[in-house]
Design a protein around this motif. Sequence first.
Motif, short mmCIF file in Angstrom:
data_model
loop_
_atom_site.label_atom_id
_atom_site.label_comp_id
_atom_site.label_asym_id
_atom_site.label_seq_id
_atom_site.Cartn_x
_atom_site.Cartn_y
_atom_site.Cartn_z
N VAL A 64 -10.15 -5.53 12.00
CA VAL A 64 -10.86 -5.04 13.19
C VAL A 64 -11.14 -3.55 13.06
N LEU A 65 -10.14 -2.79 12.66
CA LEU A 65 -10.31 -1.34 12.54
C LEU A 65 -11.34 -0.95 11.50
N SER A 66 -11.49 -1.77 10.46
CA SER A 66 -12.46 -1.45 9.40
C SER A 66 -13.84 -2.04 9.69
N GLY A 67 -13.98 -2.81 10.77
CA GLY A 67 -15.28 -3.35 11.13
C GLY A 67 -15.59 -4.69 10.50
N GLU A 68 -14.64 -5.32 9.84
CA GLU A 68 -14.86 -6.61 9.19
C GLU A 68 -14.67 -7.78 10.14
N ARG A 69 -14.05 -7.55 11.29
CA ARG A 69 -13.74 -8.61 12.24
C ARG A 69 -14.06 -8.07 13.64
N PRO A 70 -14.60 -8.89 14.53
CA PRO A 70 -14.89 -8.41 15.89
C PRO A 70 -13.60 -8.20 16.70
N VAL A 71 -13.60 -7.18 17.53
CA VAL A 71 -12.42 -6.82 18.30
C VAL A 71 -12.04 -7.91 19.30
N ARG A 72 -12.99 -8.69 19.76
CA ARG A 72 -12.69 -9.72 20.77
C ARG A 72 -11.70 -10.76 20.25
N GLN A 73 -11.59 -10.91 18.93
CA GLN A 73 -10.63 -11.87 18.38
C GLN A 73 -9.18 -11.43 18.59
N MET A 74 -8.96 -10.17 18.89
CA MET A 74 -7.60 -9.67 19.10
C MET A 74 -7.17 -9.78 20.57
N GLY A 75 -8.09 -10.05 21.47
CA GLY A 75 -7.81 -10.09 22.89
C GLY A 75 -6.63 -10.95 23.31
N PRO A 76 -6.53 -12.19 22.84
CA PRO A 76 -5.41 -13.03 23.28
C PRO A 76 -4.04 -12.54 22.81
N TRP A 77 -4.00 -11.71 21.81
CA TRP A 77 -2.73 -11.28 21.23
C TRP A 77 -2.30 -9.90 21.71
N MET A 78 -3.09 -9.30 22.61
CA MET A 78 -2.79 -7.94 23.06
C MET A 78 -2.67 -7.87 24.57
N ALA A 79 -1.86 -6.93 25.03
CA ALA A 79 -1.81 -6.64 26.46
C ALA A 79 -3.16 -6.07 26.86
N PRO A 80 -3.59 -6.28 28.10
CA PRO A 80 -4.92 -5.81 28.52
C PRO A 80 -5.16 -4.32 28.30
N ASP A 81 -4.18 -3.48 28.60
CA ASP A 81 -4.39 -2.04 28.42
C ASP A 81 -4.51 -1.66 26.94
N VAL A 82 -3.78 -2.32 26.06
CA VAL A 82 -3.87 -2.04 24.63
C VAL A 82 -5.21 -2.51 24.09
N TYR A 83 -5.66 -3.68 24.53
CA TYR A 83 -6.96 -4.20 24.11
C TYR A 83 -8.08 -3.25 24.56
N GLU A 84 -7.98 -2.76 25.78
CA GLU A 84 -8.99 -1.83 26.29
C GLU A 84 -9.00 -0.53 25.49
#
Length: 160
Positions: A64-84
């Motif tokens: 995700v950080l390198s742009g190879e994967r969309p950030v939305r795929q991390m949503g279920p695994w993160m707390a809302p404030d961290v995802y934001e």
Amino acid sequence: MKTATALSVPVVRPSFTGMVEPSPGQIPLPFPGMTPVLPVPVERGDATPLRERSARFMQALVEVLSGERPVRQMGPWMAPDVYEQLSSRLTVHARAPRRPVSARGARIVSVHVAMVNDEAAEIAGRMVHRGRSRALAVRLELQTTHRGDKIWRCTALVWA
């Protein structure tokens, strides 16, 4: 070659009761009578499944950080404030022109798990991307979902 003990610089020494006085300019380490305080990774039970899960999570995060994967795929695994925090920081950097993704993408090369307690772990990792190393640190906490399932969720994220 001079060593640290050969220097003749005056050193202010703490006074401890019962401390043997060192030679002038030297401080014995560790200080006599004091127990060293060091952070020690503690693994409770069998930490292998958590280490494997955290390595997969860190690899997905690196992508995700390198742009190879969309950030939305991390949503279920993160707390809302961290995802934001993650998505807003990536949005700011997305305005810069992107280089094409190389054949050899970003990868996680080391993962270290330290158990804070039975329901919290702090993970440090090192990623390599385009020949540069970067550090990542996350905190995973075991949380109960609305269905009653226990899952590890990222509650803190720092990268440099």
